[in-house]
Design a protein around this motif. Sequence first.
Motif, PDB file in Angstrom:
ATOM      1  N   SER A 100      -1.431  55.875  17.480  1.00 52.31           N
ATOM      2  CA  SER A 100      -2.917  55.702  16.813  1.00 52.31           C
ATOM      3  C   SER A 100      -3.767  56.771  17.355  1.00 52.31           C
ATOM      4  O   SER A 100      -4.488  57.339  16.681  1.00 52.31           O
ATOM      5  CB  SER A 100      -3.644  54.283  17.087  1.00 52.31           C
ATOM      6  OG  SER A 100      -2.703  53.466  16.606  1.00 52.31           O
ATOM      7  N   ASP A 202       4.420  61.895  10.614  1.00 47.91           N
ATOM      8  CA  ASP A 202       4.194  60.451  11.227  1.00 47.91           C
ATOM      9  C   ASP A 202       5.564  59.863  11.096  1.00 47.91           C
ATOM     10  O   ASP A 202       6.168  59.268   9.909  1.00 47.91           O
ATOM     11  CB  ASP A 202       3.036  59.730  10.890  1.00 47.91           C
ATOM     12  CG  ASP A 202       3.133  58.077  11.268  1.00 47.91           C
ATOM     13  OD1 ASP A 202       4.000  57.770  12.082  1.00 47.91           O
ATOM     14  OD2 ASP A 202       2.096  57.417  11.147  1.00 47.91           O
ATOM     15  N   SER A 234       6.288  51.791  19.820  1.00 49.74           N
ATOM     16  CA  SER A 234       5.903  50.724  19.285  1.00 49.74           C
ATOM     17  C   SER A 234       6.953  49.819  18.367  1.00 49.74           C
ATOM     18  O   SER A 234       7.305  48.734  18.631  1.00 49.74           O
ATOM     19  CB  SER A 234       4.561  50.525  18.328  1.00 49.74           C
ATOM     20  OG  SER A 234       3.455  50.980  19.026  1.00 49.74           O
ATOM     21  N   LYS A 235       7.343  50.659  17.341  1.00 53.02           N
ATOM     22  CA  LYS A 235       8.317  50.057  16.358  1.00 53.02           C
ATOM     23  C   LYS A 235       9.765  50.050  16.783  1.00 53.02           C
ATOM     24  O   LYS A 235      10.234  48.931  16.559  1.00 53.02           O
ATOM     25  CB  LYS A 235       8.146  50.676  14.969  1.00 53.02           C
ATOM     26  CG  LYS A 235       6.660  50.981  14.643  1.00 53.02           C
ATOM     27  CD  LYS A 235       5.791  49.808  14.165  1.00 53.02           C
ATOM     28  CE  LYS A 235       4.427  50.297  13.953  1.00 53.02           C
ATOM     29  NZ  LYS A 235       3.412  49.175  13.359  1.00 53.02           N
TER      30      LYS A 235
HETATM   31  C1  LIG Z   1       2.810  54.518   9.711  1.00 51.28           C
HETATM   32  C2  LIG Z   1       2.127  54.247  11.018  1.00 51.28           C
HETATM   33  N1  LIG Z   1       1.857  55.005  11.951  1.00 51.28           N
HETATM   34  C3  LIG Z   1       1.190  54.443  13.021  1.00 51.28           C
HETATM   35  C4  LIG Z   1       1.114  53.361  13.464  1.00 51.28           C
HETATM   36  C5  LIG Z   1       0.428  52.991  14.780  1.00 51.28           C
HETATM   37  O1  LIG Z   1       1.234  52.939  16.013  1.00 51.28           O
HETATM   38  P1  LIG Z   1       1.005  52.710  17.505  1.00 51.28           P
HETATM   39  O2  LIG Z   1       1.291  51.061  17.673  1.00 51.28           O
HETATM   40  O3  LIG Z   1       2.171  53.689  17.936  1.00 51.28           O
HETATM   41  O4  LIG Z   1      -0.472  53.322  17.500  1.00 51.28           O
HETATM   42  C6  LIG Z   1       1.659  52.196  12.710  1.00 51.28           C
HETATM   43  C7  LIG Z   1       1.248  50.809  13.032  1.00 51.28           C
HETATM   44  O5  LIG Z   1       1.341  49.964  12.384  1.00 51.28           O
HETATM   45  C8  LIG Z   1       2.031  52.569  11.289  1.00 51.28           C
HETATM   46  O6  LIG Z   1       2.689  51.829  10.522  1.00 51.28           O
END
Ligand SMILES: Cc1ncc(COP(=O)(O)O)c(C=O)c1O
Length: 390
Positions: A100, A202, A234-235
């Motif tokens: 983010s 991304d 994160s994911k």
């Molecule tokens: C496509 C995408 N990019 C970025 C993010 C943000 O991820 P982060 O938790 O690393 O800020 C998300 C979160 O849902 C996402 O779906």
Amino acid sequence: MIVRDRLNPTARDLPKSGIRKFFDLANTMEGVISLGVGEPDFDTPWHIRAEAIYAIEKGYTFYTGNMGLIELREAICDYQRRRFGLEFDASQVLMTSGASEGIDLVFRAILEPGDEVILVSPTYVAYSPLVTLAGGVPVFLDAKEETGFKVTKEMLEEAITDKTKMLFLNYPGNPTGGVMTKEDYAELVPLIKEHELFVVYDEIYAELTYEGKHCSIASFDEIKDQVILMSGFSKAYAMTGWRMGYLIAHPDVIHAFLMIHQYAQMCPSTISQYAALEAAKNGDDDIEMMAKQFMMRRNFIVNGLNRIGLKCHMPKGAFYVFPSIAATGMTSEQFCEELLKDQKVAVVPGNAFGSAGEGYVRISYAYSIDEIKEALARMEAFLRNKGYLK
Ligand SMILES: Cc1ncc(COP(=O)(O)O)c(C=O)c1O
């Protein structure tokens, strides 16, 4: 003083996230089953949490350098080489507070007033408001289900103007689960080169690619100075709350990011950086275990949705399905509101991701099979009650 009038109108008037708006409503109700949030239901693997605990015990509680820990940036270069065959130097890696922060940085560091950014709709909710906030102009390419929500050369050609500065890609994609292949990217590369566009890629869902291998547009040497790779922990590692992301780009681009990041952020959490170091070095098995689970859930939910009459393509990545609700004749907001009221199931209206998402809903399958089963049973009852299922 009239406080409202003294605020920056661009920030004040940004639209509320279509996801948040909907979940504020769901939160006021009892017994709601939500398939709305894009966050793995797994705990962060124990060995990663343990490293964070050791970091605290050892007193690693101070700022790191602005770029982030050098050993972490080197581990990310190893990871990119090992998993995707890409070569980078640690000086090209900037650690951010989640992807983010990276999204915000790329627009603020690169855009000048009036610069156009091409976004692919349906699109992740954060991109367009942050383009606007940085003084840029979002331009939407409408991607279609029939072509797997990909960007084609023709679509890109049509969207490019003399103001276009950036193409923003997100594959595997949120909300569609769309994936692009090396051949698909190869079609776009000459245009990107000719028009000297920055490409922000991304790839936060890269590890959740279920068919074939993930391909990064950063693998095209001819545009390597133009690509900004964005990713995070994160994911793939179930680490949403740790707020760890990174950007990889040409050193001059990284320098521009750093000039903002040094004042606005200083560095991401030191403790989270030690956890991420363990993840990048020793987390491959965890990624693969979780990706297997997600794939099983994907197959289960896609079959279930098609069985109850909601036409749903098989997404190739991420952890979202994007079924069509066209058969019901409702708008996506109506569908979600009625479903919530009638059966207490919360999913996200497709129009929260741009006008190309109208006629669809986004359902996250980062939930247990039991929750998915229950939600499907309630959705089936909803469609029956409304007379859409015989
Ligand atoms: C496509 C995408 N990019 C970025 C993010 C943000 O991820 P982060 O938790 O690393 O800020 C998300 C979160 O849902 C996402 O779906």
